[in-house]
Each structure stands twice: as structure tokens, then as C-alpha cells.
Design a protein around this motif. Structure first.
Motif, short mmCIF file in Angstrom:
data_model
loop_
_atom_site.label_atom_id
_atom_site.label_comp_id
_atom_site.label_asym_id
_atom_site.label_seq_id
_atom_site.Cartn_x
_atom_site.Cartn_y
_atom_site.Cartn_z
N GLU A 162 6.60 -7.35 2.65
CA GLU A 162 5.21 -7.28 3.39
C GLU A 162 4.90 -8.99 3.62
O GLU A 162 4.79 -9.81 4.56
CB GLU A 162 4.60 -7.14 2.36
CG GLU A 162 2.92 -6.54 3.57
CD GLU A 162 2.09 -5.91 2.12
OE1 GLU A 162 2.32 -4.63 3.06
OE2 GLU A 162 1.58 -5.86 1.15
N TYR B 192 -3.13 0.99 6.87
CA TYR B 192 -3.49 -0.88 6.99
C TYR B 192 -4.52 -1.22 8.00
O TYR B 192 -4.93 -2.67 7.72
CB TYR B 192 -2.07 -1.81 7.26
CG TYR B 192 -1.16 -1.67 6.33
CD1 TYR B 192 -1.39 -3.35 5.00
CD2 TYR B 192 -0.70 -0.79 5.87
CE1 TYR B 192 -0.74 -3.17 4.20
CE2 TYR B 192 0.59 -1.28 4.56
CZ TYR B 192 0.30 -1.95 4.21
OH TYR B 192 1.55 -2.96 2.98
N ARG C 259 0.98 -1.46 0.07
CA ARG C 259 0.39 0.01 0.19
C ARG C 259 0.87 1.18 0.26
O ARG C 259 0.55 2.03 0.81
CB ARG C 259 -0.96 -0.39 1.29
CG ARG C 259 -2.23 -1.09 1.34
CD ARG C 259 -3.47 -1.09 2.87
NE ARG C 259 -3.61 -1.67 2.29
CZ ARG C 259 -5.38 -2.25 2.98
NH1 ARG C 259 -5.66 -1.46 4.20
NH2 ARG C 259 -5.28 -3.88 3.07
#
Ligand code: MGP
Ligand code: SAH
Length: 207
Positions: A33, A91, A15
Motif C-alpha cells: 500500500e 476502500y 484494510r
């Protein structure tokens, strides 16, 4: 420095374009990630309280929270914690992470975490900068934060401990820590060994 790492931005945070914040040290230290998701599957889980002892800007803490864990995210840097808060909001897990600005070694020794029913401690300490890779082999004492002291502090807080460490870490340095069973996992990303994760106690996978 930034040019060397910027092309990895989506591997670090999918993101990224929503306003993810990193400082210079974080560009080369954040856990990518996919690897952090793997750590979270192994070390987190719904309803558990997990300490991220060196949380930085939140790469691991965010994934631990997304696994359903309540996270106590500790770092000595208030600037990084501010960035971590921003990133956690991106998130959608801001309400599941408690940010603590402290030296984890002192925090563990103070007993402040003793009544928090901590399920496990995950730590991704500083390795001493990107030049670590030029050493043929590293010991726990050669990290940016004494790895032996960090392990002992983590063990004061919980029986389950996971540590994300350089791929050139000497196995004998790990063996000198204790006689108990540990699990050493190589973490590959894009067909390259990125690092190793070492698990102790209840974090060791069942045979
Ligand atoms: P690296 O070894 O510096 O990069 O970091 P790479 O891609 O192997 O090297 P290059 O030869 O392509 O330039 C690889 C990964 O290790 C990073 O994404 C981080 O997850 C982790 N990492 C690297 N460093 C220097 C640190 C550190 O100091 N602390 C922590 N916790 N992780 C680090
Ligand atoms: N896993 C993190 C990156 C951690 S980098 C992520 O994915 O975002 C290592 C971090 O350890 C740095 O942010 C540094 O500020 C922190 N640190 C160094 N010494 C510390 C200490 N004594 N206690 C807590 N944090 C420490």
C-alpha cells in the motif's frame, strides 16, 4: 506459499480485515500500500484518467483512484477483476474504477483507448513468479509478460508511462528501449529495496 506472505497482509492492504480478497499470484505480486500510494502521487491526481494496464486485485488501481484519478483497470483475469471490485468497494472507490477484462497488448493495439484522453499508463506486470530473485539479473524479455511489447503498447496509449519492475532488472535492457530520458527510482520499504519504478515522458520528475 500463503504462510510466507500472510504476515505482510496489513502492509499490502491496511484494510485487510474488512474482507480484502487475494488469489495465490496476488499474494506475491500486489504492490504494498505505501508503495502504491507513492505511485499514485506520481502517476495519478484529481480529474486525470489513468490506465492500470495489469491491475490484478487492485493494489495500484485503488490508490490511483484515491488520488482522485479516474482509473481504467485492465487485467486478463476475470477472477482477479472480481476481487479488485470487492477491494475497491472496501476502500470506497468502486465508482472511480472501470474494470476491463482484456490482454492489454491487444487492447492498446485495438485503438479502443484512443478516445479516452488517457493522461498516463501505469503497469506492474508479472515478473515470472517469486523465483525471479534467484537470477543475478533480468532483462525486460524475461518478465512474465514481454516488457518491451508492454512498453510499446503503453506508449501507444499515452506519452506518460510508469512501470514497476524487479530490482534485479538490467539497466542496459531498459536503455535498449529508447534514447529518451527515463527516470529509474528505487523503492525501499522497511529499509530494503523492494523493486524499481521506471518513468518515461511527462512522468519523469522535473530536474
Ligand atoms: P519479493 O521479491 O518476492 O519479496 O516481492 P521479498 O520480500 O523481496 O522477498 P523475500 O526474500 O523476503 O521473500 C517483493 C515485492 O515485489 C512484492 O511485494 C510485490 O510488490 C513485488 N513483486 C514480486 N513479484 C514476484 C512480482 C510480480 O511478479 N509482479 C509484480 N508486479 N510485482 C511483484
Ligand atoms: N499491481 C497489481 C498486481 C499486478 S500482478 C496489484 O497491486 O494488485 C500482474 C498482473 O498482470 C496479474 O494480475 C496478471 O493477471 C496480469 N496480466 C498478465 N498478462 C497480462 C496482459 N497481457 N494484459 C493485462 N494483464 C495481464
Amino acid at each position: 506459499m500463503l504462510e510466507r506472505y500472510y504476515h505482510r497482509r496489513y502492509s499490502l492492504f491496511s484494510r485487510f480485515d474488512l474482507g480484502v480478497e487475494l488469489d495465490e499470484e496476488s499474494w506475491y505480486s500486489v504492490t504494498p500500500e505505501q508503495v502504491a500510494q507513492h505511485h499514485a502521487r506520481r502517476c495519478g491526481g484529481p480529474g486525470r484518467t489513468v490506465v492500470d494496464a495489469c491491475c490484478g486485485v487492485g493494489g495500484n488501481a485503488i490508490q490511483l483512484a484515491l488520488s482522485g484519478a479516474r482509473v481504467i483497470a485492465v487485467d486478463v483475469s476475470a477472477t482477479k477483476l472480481d476481487m479488485g471490485r470487492t477491494n475497491a468497494a472496501i476502500y470506497g472507490v468502486a465508482d472511480r474504477i472501470e474494470w476491463v477484462c482484456a490482454d492489454f497488448l491487444q487492447l492498446a493495439a485495438s485503438g479502443a483507448l484512443a478516445d479516452r484522453d488517457v493522461y498516463g499508463v501505469f503497469c506492474s506486470p508479472p515478473w515470472g513468479g517469486p523465483a525471479y530473485v534467484r537470477r543475478p539479473s533480468m532483462t525486460l524479455e524475461q518478465l512474465g509478460l514481454d516488457g518491451r511489447a508492454l512498453w510499446r503498447a503503453a506508449r501507444q496509449v499515452a506519452e506518460r508511462v510508469g512501470m514497476f519492475l524487479p530490482r534485479n532488472l538490467s539497466l542496459s535492457s531498459l536503455q535498449e528501449l529508447s534514447d529518451e530520458v527515463m527516470e529509474v527510482e528505487a523503492n525501499y520499504l522497511n529499509h530494503r529495496c523492494l523493486a524499481v519504478t521506471v518513468y518515461w515522458g511527462g512522468y519523469v520528475a522535473s530536474p
